[in-house]
Scaffold this motif. Structure first.
Motif, PDB file in Angstrom:
ATOM      1  N   GLY A  25      43.007  41.913  47.115  1.00  0.00           N
ATOM      2  CA  GLY A  25      43.563  43.179  46.656  1.00  0.00           C
ATOM      3  C   GLY A  25      43.163  44.275  47.616  1.00  0.00           C
ATOM      4  N   ARG A  26      43.349  45.525  47.203  1.00  0.00           N
ATOM      5  CA  ARG A  26      43.039  46.672  48.046  1.00  0.00           C
ATOM      6  C   ARG A  26      42.151  47.657  47.298  1.00  0.00           C
ATOM      7  NH1 ARG A  26      44.381  45.781  53.458  1.00  0.00           N
ATOM      8  NH2 ARG A  26      46.178  44.353  53.467  1.00  0.00           N
ATOM      9  N   SER A  28      40.968  50.916  45.749  1.00  0.00           N
ATOM     10  CA  SER A  28      41.635  52.122  45.270  1.00  0.00           C
ATOM     11  C   SER A  28      40.663  53.279  45.060  1.00  0.00           C
ATOM     12  CB  SER A  28      42.362  51.833  43.946  1.00  0.00           C
ATOM     13  OG  SER A  28      41.442  51.351  42.970  1.00  0.00           O
ATOM     14  N   CYS A  37      39.197  48.176  42.751  1.00  0.00           N
ATOM     15  CA  CYS A  37      40.300  47.639  43.530  1.00  0.00           C
ATOM     16  C   CYS A  37      41.386  47.093  42.608  1.00  0.00           C
ATOM     17  CB  CYS A  37      39.826  46.549  44.488  1.00  0.00           C
ATOM     18  SG  CYS A  37      39.347  45.016  43.678  1.00  0.00           S
ATOM     19  N   ASP A  38      42.489  46.609  43.195  1.00  0.00           N
ATOM     20  CA  ASP A  38      43.590  46.034  42.413  1.00  0.00           C
ATOM     21  C   ASP A  38      43.074  44.920  41.511  1.00  0.00           C
ATOM     22  OD1 ASP A  38      45.124  47.715  43.898  1.00  0.00           O
ATOM     23  OD2 ASP A  38      45.713  46.196  45.366  1.00  0.00           O
ATOM     24  N   GLY A  39      43.749  44.764  40.375  1.00  0.00           N
ATOM     25  CA  GLY A  39      43.309  43.788  39.391  1.00  0.00           C
ATOM     26  C   GLY A  39      43.777  42.373  39.650  1.00  0.00           C
ATOM     27  N   PHE A  40      43.333  41.754  40.723  1.00  0.00           N
ATOM     28  CA  PHE A  40      43.674  40.355  40.973  1.00  0.00           C
ATOM     29  C   PHE A  40      42.825  39.447  40.071  1.00  0.00           C
ATOM     30  CE2 PHE A  40      40.644  41.744  44.254  1.00  0.00           C
ATOM     31  CZ  PHE A  40      39.574  40.893  44.002  1.00  0.00           C
ATOM     32  N   HIS A  69      42.112  47.278  36.633  1.00  0.00           N
ATOM     33  CA  HIS A  69      41.494  47.181  37.956  1.00  0.00           C
ATOM     34  C   HIS A  69      40.183  46.398  37.865  1.00  0.00           C
ATOM     35  CE1 HIS A  69      43.666  50.797  40.037  1.00  0.00           C
ATOM     36  NE2 HIS A  69      44.496  49.940  39.476  1.00  0.00           N
TER      37      HIS A  69
END
Length: 440
Positions: A25-26, A28, A37-40, A69
Motif C-alpha cells: 500500500g501507500r 497516507s 497507510c492503505d488498508g491492504f 487504514h
C-alpha cells in the motif's frame, strides 16, 4: 550511516523474506513513530518494509486498524518517510526460527546477531506468541532446581517449572544476583531476555554470563532501552518462545527476563498511542492483560516435555512495592524475592529480605527438616529487625526474651548464611545442610 546500514541489513536478513512481496500500500499519514497507510489485508504483528528517501527500507509493524487504514509503528527512529511511500509486507510475524544454533549467541528482537558473528543456522520454527497448553495436563512442580545461591536454595527453594519474581529498586544488586543464577544453575538451558536495560549494563551482563562452561547452554535476547517499544515487546515474546521450544525438546529451561517492568512500559506506550485510556496509575488495560499472558506461557510442560523455570525482575520505582506492575506480577507468580535497600546499606549481598520474600511451592518440593529450619531462620531475622533500633540504643537487656536473645547471638551467622560472593557457588545439598546445622 554505515553503522545504520549494517544493522538494518542484518535485521532484514533475519526475517523470513522468502514470501513473495505481493501485499502493499501507500503511506497516507506519518506522525513520529506512527504510520498510517492503505488498508491492504494483513494481520496485527505483520512486519512491513517502507521505502525511504535514503533508499534504506524502514521496518514497521502493524499494530491496529482505523477507518479502513492500517496503523503501523516504526522499529527505528528517525526514518525519512514521505507521504505516498510504498509499504510492503515481508513477514506475517507469526513464526520465528529456533534451534541449538542460538546457544552461546546474542540476538536482537528480530533474530539478528548482536555479537558480530554470522547468522546462526536454524532449521526449526516456533510461534512467536507460543502454543497453548491444557493447564490440567501440565506436569506438577515437584522437583527442586538448584540455582547456585545459598539463600535461595535453602530459604526460598525454587521448583522446576516455578515462576518467580525479583522485586527491587535500582542499585540493590539485582544484575549480580541474576548473573550468579545464570552461571551456577543446574538447568539444561538458560534463556536470558535483556529488555529495556541500559546498553552498558547489557554489554556487561552478556560478558558475564557468556563465559566459561555456561556459554554452551545460554542464549541471550537483548533489546536495549533506546529501541522502540514494539521491539522491546517482541524481544520478550521471542525470549519466551525460545524457552518454549527447548521445553518442547524435553529440556529443563531457566528463563530470566530483565525486566518485566520495561516490557509493561513498552506496552503502555503502544496502548496510549492506539487511544487506550489509562486506568491504573497511567497504565491502560492492555498492560494488565499482557503480563499474565506472558507469564502463563512458562511453567511445566505436558507428558514428556521439560520445564521452564521463569524468573522475572520487577522494578519497584522509588522502592514502591505497590506499583500496578508489581501487584499484577505478584498475583500471578508462584513467589517473589524482595531485595532490600536497607540490607544493601548494611553491606549484605545478595540483599534478599527473607521475611518479605516467599516461595509458594517450597513446602511441596522440600522435606520437613528444611521447612522447619527455614521458618525458624525467617522468624529470628524478623524478630531481630523489629528490635534492631532498640538493641543498638542499648534499650534491650539480655534475658527478657529467650527467642530474641537467640536472634541477637546468631545474628552474625544469620547474615553470613545469606551473604555469598559473586564468584562462589553453593549447591542445593550444601545450602540445605548449612541451614539445618545453623538452626539446630
Amino acid at each position: 550511516m554505515v553503522t545504520v546500514q549494517k544493522r538494518l541489513s542484518k535485521s532484514v536478513s533475519s526475517i523470513n523474506t522468502n514470501k513473495p512481496v505481493s501485499i502493499s500500500g501507500r503511506v497516507s499519514r506519518f506522525d513520529g513513530q506512527m504510520v498510517e497507510c492503505d488498508g491492504f489485508p494483513a494481520t496485527i504483528g505483520s512486519l512491513c518494509e517502507i521505502d525511504t528517501e535514503t533508499n534504506l527500507p524502514a521496518i514497521a509493524e502493524i499494530i491496529g486498524f482505523h477507518g479502513g487504514h492500517n496503523l503501523l509503528s516504526l522499529h527505528d527512529f528517525g526514518a525519512r518517510i514521505s507521504v505516498g511511500a510504498k509499504v510492503s509486507v515481508i513477514d506475517d510475524g507469526y513464526m520465528i526460527p529456533v534451534g541449538n544454533g542460538l546457544l552461546g549467541r546474542v540476538t536482537d528482537a528480530l533474530g539478528a546477531p548482536l555479537d558480530e558473528m554470522p547468522m546462526p543456522a536454524l532449521i526449526d520454527q516456533w510461534p512467536l506468541l507460543g502454543k497453548e497448553l491444557n493447564p490440567l495436563a501440565k506436569n506438577p512442580v515437584d522437583k527442586t532446581l538448584d540455582v547456585g545461591v545459598r539463600a535461595i536454595n535453602s530459604l526460598l527453594s525454587v521448583g522446576r517449572g516455578q515462576r518467580l519474581g525479583i522485586i527491587a529498586g535500582s542499585g540493590v544488586g539485582k544484575s549480580v544476583l541474576l548473573g550468579m543464577m545464570c552461571r551456577y544453575t543446574e538447568a539444561d538451558i538458560v534463556v536470558v531476555g535483556m529488555i529495556g536495560e541500559r546498553g552498558r549494563e547489557v554489554g556487561s551482563f552478556v560478558n558475564t554470563v557468556l563465559s566459561g562452561e555456561s556459554k554452551k547452554r545460554t542464549t541471550v535476547v537483548a533489546v536495549p532501552a533506546d529501541r522502540s517499544p514494539l521491539l522491546r515487546i517482541r524481544g520478550a515474546e521471542r525470549a519466551t518462545a525460545i524457552a518454549e521450544y527447548f521445553r518442547d525438546c524435553g529440556k529443563n529451561v531457566l528463563l530470566i527476563m530483565d525486566s518485566l517492568t520495561r516490557v509493561a512500559h513498552a506496552r503502555r506506550e503502544i496502548g496510549l498511542a492506539l487511544g487506550e485510556q489509562p486506568t491504573s496509575k497511567g497504565y491502560p488495560p492492555s498492560v494488565v492483560s499482557m503480563i499474565p499472558r506472558l507469564i502463563e506461557r512458562t511453567g511445566s510442560g505436558v507428558k514428556n516435555q521439560g520445564t521452564i523455570t521463569a524468573i522475572y525482575t520487577v522494578l519497584a520505582d522509588g522502592d514502591d512495592s505497590n506499583d500496578p506492575v508489581v501487584d499484577t506480577a505478584r498475583a500471578i507468580l508462584d513467589g517473589h524475592i524482595l531485595l532490600s535497600r536497607k540490607q544493601t546499606q548494611m553491606g549484605v549481598y545478595p540483599a534478599i529480605d527473607i521475611p518479605m520474600s516467599i516461595s509458594r511451592v517450597m513446602n511441596e518440593i522440600t522435606d520437613q527438616n528444611l521447612q522447619k529450619s527455614a521458618q525458624k531462620f525467617r522468624r529470628l531475622v524478623s524478630l531481630y529487625m523489629e528490635n534492631r533500633d532498640l538493641i543498638l540504643m542499648g534499650g534491650y537487656t539480655s534475658g527478657q526474651d529467650p527467642e530474641l536473645d537467640e536472634a541477637v547471638s546468631l545474628w552474625p551467622k544469620l547474615m553470613g548464611h545469606i551473604q555469598q560472593a559473586e564468584t562462589e557457588r553453593a549447591d542445593f545439598t550444601e545450602s540445605k545442610e548449612a541451614l539445618i546445622n545453623l538452626m539446630k
